[in-house]
Design a protein around this motif. Structure first.
Motif, PDB file in Angstrom:
ATOM      1  N   CYS A   1       0.514  -1.291   0.312  1.00  0.00           N
ATOM      2  CA  CYS A   1      -0.293   0.183  -0.203  1.00  0.00           C
ATOM      3  C   CYS A   1       0.688   1.139  -0.228  1.00  0.00           C
ATOM      4  O   CYS A   1       0.054   2.277  -0.020  1.00  0.00           O
ATOM      5  N   CYS A   2       2.042   1.153   0.392  1.00  0.00           N
ATOM      6  CA  CYS A   2       3.212   2.109   0.704  1.00  0.00           C
ATOM      7  C   CYS A   2       3.342   2.974  -0.677  1.00  0.00           C
ATOM      8  O   CYS A   2       4.618   2.003  -1.508  1.00  0.00           O
ATOM      9  N   GLY A   3       3.958   4.150  -1.154  1.00  0.00           N
ATOM     10  CA  GLY A   3       4.766   4.651  -1.990  1.00  0.00           C
ATOM     11  C   GLY A   3       6.469   4.827  -2.024  1.00  0.00           C
ATOM     12  O   GLY A   3       6.948   4.613  -2.736  1.00  0.00           O
ATOM     13  N   ALA A   4       6.510   4.532  -0.445  1.00  0.00           N
ATOM     14  CA  ALA A   4       7.413   4.442  -0.191  1.00  0.00           C
ATOM     15  C   ALA A   4       7.824   4.344   1.632  1.00  0.00           C
ATOM     16  O   ALA A   4       6.572   4.386   1.712  1.00  0.00           O
ATOM     17  N   VAL A   5       9.277   3.926   1.549  1.00  0.00           N
ATOM     18  CA  VAL A   5       8.895   2.608   3.020  1.00  0.00           C
ATOM     19  C   VAL A   5      10.706   3.600   2.782  1.00  0.00           C
ATOM     20  O   VAL A   5      11.176   2.959   2.231  1.00  0.00           O
ATOM     21  N   LEU A   6      11.082   4.749   4.281  1.00  0.00           N
ATOM     22  CA  LEU A   6      11.913   5.293   4.557  1.00  0.00           C
ATOM     23  C   LEU A   6      13.131   4.573   5.375  1.00  0.00           C
ATOM     24  O   LEU A   6      12.133   4.845   7.148  1.00  0.00           O
ATOM     25  N   LEU A   7      13.588   3.709   5.944  1.00  0.00           N
ATOM     26  CA  LEU A   7      14.332   3.195   7.204  1.00  0.00           C
ATOM     27  C   LEU A   7      15.649   3.523   7.513  1.00  0.00           C
ATOM     28  O   LEU A   7      16.129   3.552   6.958  1.00  0.00           O
ATOM     29  N   TRP A   8      15.521   3.914   8.771  1.00  0.00           N
ATOM     30  CA  TRP A   8      16.975   5.257   8.915  1.00  0.00           C
ATOM     31  C   TRP A   8      17.309   3.247  10.159  1.00  0.00           C
ATOM     32  O   TRP A   8      16.782   3.128  10.997  1.00  0.00           O
ATOM     33  N   ASP A   9      18.677   2.767  10.293  1.00  0.00           N
ATOM     34  CA  ASP A   9      18.959   2.004  10.764  1.00  0.00           C
ATOM     35  C   ASP A   9      20.797   1.816  11.034  1.00  0.00           C
ATOM     36  O   ASP A   9      20.668   1.428  10.085  1.00  0.00           O
ATOM     37  N   ARG A  10      20.847   1.530  12.733  1.00  0.00           N
ATOM     38  CA  ARG A  10      22.497   1.812  12.163  1.00  0.00           C
ATOM     39  C   ARG A  10      23.309   0.307  12.456  1.00  0.00           C
ATOM     40  O   ARG A  10      24.477   0.109  12.388  1.00  0.00           O
ATOM     41  N   HIS A  11      22.338  -0.663  12.958  1.00  0.00           N
ATOM     42  CA  HIS A  11      23.059  -2.028  13.316  1.00  0.00           C
ATOM     43  C   HIS A  11      21.377  -2.885  12.744  1.00  0.00           C
ATOM     44  O   HIS A  11      20.899  -3.066  13.271  1.00  0.00           O
ATOM     45  N   VAL A  12      21.833  -3.924  11.496  1.00  0.00           N
ATOM     46  CA  VAL A  12      21.802  -4.456  10.581  1.00  0.00           C
ATOM     47  C   VAL A  12      22.798  -5.823  10.347  1.00  0.00           C
ATOM     48  O   VAL A  12      23.608  -5.630  10.006  1.00  0.00           O
ATOM     49  N   ARG A  13      21.425  -7.335  10.507  1.00  0.00           N
ATOM     50  CA  ARG A  13      22.568  -8.440  10.170  1.00  0.00           C
ATOM     51  C   ARG A  13      21.894  -8.323   8.551  1.00  0.00           C
ATOM     52  O   ARG A  13      21.061  -7.940   8.405  1.00  0.00           O
ATOM     53  N   GLY A  14      23.216  -9.001   7.874  1.00  0.00           N
ATOM     54  CA  GLY A  14      22.532  -9.576   6.955  1.00  0.00           C
ATOM     55  C   GLY A  14      21.588 -10.746   6.813  1.00  0.00           C
ATOM     56  O   GLY A  14      21.245 -10.627   5.451  1.00  0.00           O
ATOM     57  N   GLU A  15      21.342 -11.069   7.490  1.00  0.00           N
ATOM     58  CA  GLU A  15      19.789 -12.222   7.089  1.00  0.00           C
ATOM     59  C   GLU A  15      19.118 -11.116   6.938  1.00  0.00           C
ATOM     60  O   GLU A  15      18.152 -11.487   6.256  1.00  0.00           O
ATOM     61  N   SER A  16      19.155 -10.076   8.066  1.00  0.00           N
ATOM     62  CA  SER A  16      18.280  -9.015   7.908  1.00  0.00           C
ATOM     63  C   SER A  16      17.916  -8.224   6.660  1.00  0.00           C
ATOM     64  O   SER A  16      16.843  -7.873   6.222  1.00  0.00           O
ATOM     65  N   LEU A  17      18.720  -7.991   6.561  1.00  0.00           N
ATOM     66  CA  LEU A  17      19.108  -7.393   5.118  1.00  0.00           C
ATOM     67  C   LEU A  17      18.363  -7.851   4.028  1.00  0.00           C
ATOM     68  O   LEU A  17      17.024  -7.740   3.093  1.00  0.00           O
ATOM     69  N   ARG A  18      18.509  -9.339   3.572  1.00  0.00           N
ATOM     70  CA  ARG A  18      18.098  -9.926   2.959  1.00  0.00           C
ATOM     71  C   ARG A  18      16.556 -10.477   3.002  1.00  0.00           C
ATOM     72  O   ARG A  18      16.118  -9.927   1.939  1.00  0.00           O
ATOM     73  N   ARG A  19      16.322 -10.078   3.858  1.00  0.00           N
ATOM     74  CA  ARG A  19      15.186 -10.517   4.428  1.00  0.00           C
ATOM     75  C   ARG A  19      13.733  -9.570   3.994  1.00  0.00           C
ATOM     76  O   ARG A  19      13.378  -9.361   2.993  1.00  0.00           O
ATOM     77  N   LEU A  20      14.440  -7.645   4.193  1.00  0.00           N
ATOM     78  CA  LEU A  20      13.782  -7.014   4.054  1.00  0.00           C
ATOM     79  C   LEU A  20      13.791  -6.924   2.685  1.00  0.00           C
ATOM     80  O   LEU A  20      12.892  -6.674   1.560  1.00  0.00           O
TER      81      LEU A  20
END
Length: 235
Positions: free
Chosen positions: A127-146
């Motif tokens: 439903c979103c035109g854009a999603v902007l996420l500020w994140d300082r700590h993210v693991r590789g598996e989380s990046l792949r899921r996103l």
């Protein structure tokens, strides 16, 4: 002398193939960046939708909203701001052409997983035109899921991370490092589907008078809790 056969265009074999000397053709819809010099350096000529885009910042608030605002101003659907480093200001966003009524602001709860969970739900909602996420700590598996969640939609998904993360691997097909410069920002192309560019691109970003005074002119919209993001987006 025998005539050599013509070289088959790589995209004719598969849309994900391209010559190393040229920019790839985007397989998804792209949104014009609003900056001709930047768009000319991106596959498809703009910000790709349906994939993870990483903006690796020298510091938060360095100009990422001014960099993205031409694209955001073209969107008609909700724009979700997840854990921004500063309180969004209605007047400043209006000066950038972004309508505050479109915004859903999710405050930082102190738990990294909450912002990532909210981003995944917003992306999968479609439903979103854009999603902007500020994140300082993210693991590789989380990046792949996103990234997988982004591929299930046609949403512009930009993730703002510290520039130190540029040395780490990422599934994002587009990674740009953004550094401050007098009158604008310098953009380094860490990863793109195309030839390597060693020289940074200078992009002028001049704030308006309205934007400079936005923080004292208008109160911020009320934030939404991270775990309540999906009902707010789809309802």
């Amino acid at each position: 002398m025998a005539r050599s056969d013509p070289i088959t265009a790589p995209e004719a074999l598969h849309p994900s193939l391209w010559f190393a000397s040229q920019l790839a053709r985007s397989t998804t819809r792209c949104i014009d960046t609003g900056y001709a010099a930047l768009s000319a350096q991106l596959p498809g000529g703009g910000w790709p939708t349906g994939s993870l885009v990483e903006l690796l910042l020298q510091q938060s608030g360095i100009g990422e909203m001014r960099l993205l605002h031409p694209a955001l101003a073209e969107l008609k659907r909700p724009i979700v701001l997840l854990q921004p480093p500063q309180v969004p200001q209605a007047l400043g966003l209006s000066a950038l052409g972004v309508q505050p009524a479109q915004l859903i602001w999710v405050r930082n709860t102190g738990r990294t997983a909450d912002g990532q969970w909210a981003a995944e739900q917003a992306l999968r909602s479609g439903c979103c035109g854009a999603v902007l996420l500020w994140d300082r700590h993210v693991r590789g598996e989380s990046l792949r899921r996103l990234h997988l969640a982004a591929q299930s939609s046609d949403t512009l998904f930009c993730m703002m991370r510290p520039i130190q993360e540029a040395q780490d691997a990422s599934p994002a097909p587009l990674r740009l490092a953004v550094r401050g410069a007098v009158g604008g920002v310098r953009i380094e192309f860490i990863k793109r589907r195309g030839p390597q560019r060693d020289e940074p691109l200078f992009l002028p970003l001049t704030p308006s008078t309205l934007l400079r005074h936005a923080s004292v002119d208008r109160p911020a919209p009320a934030p939404a809790p991270a775990r309540g993001i999906l009902p707010a987006v789809v309802g």
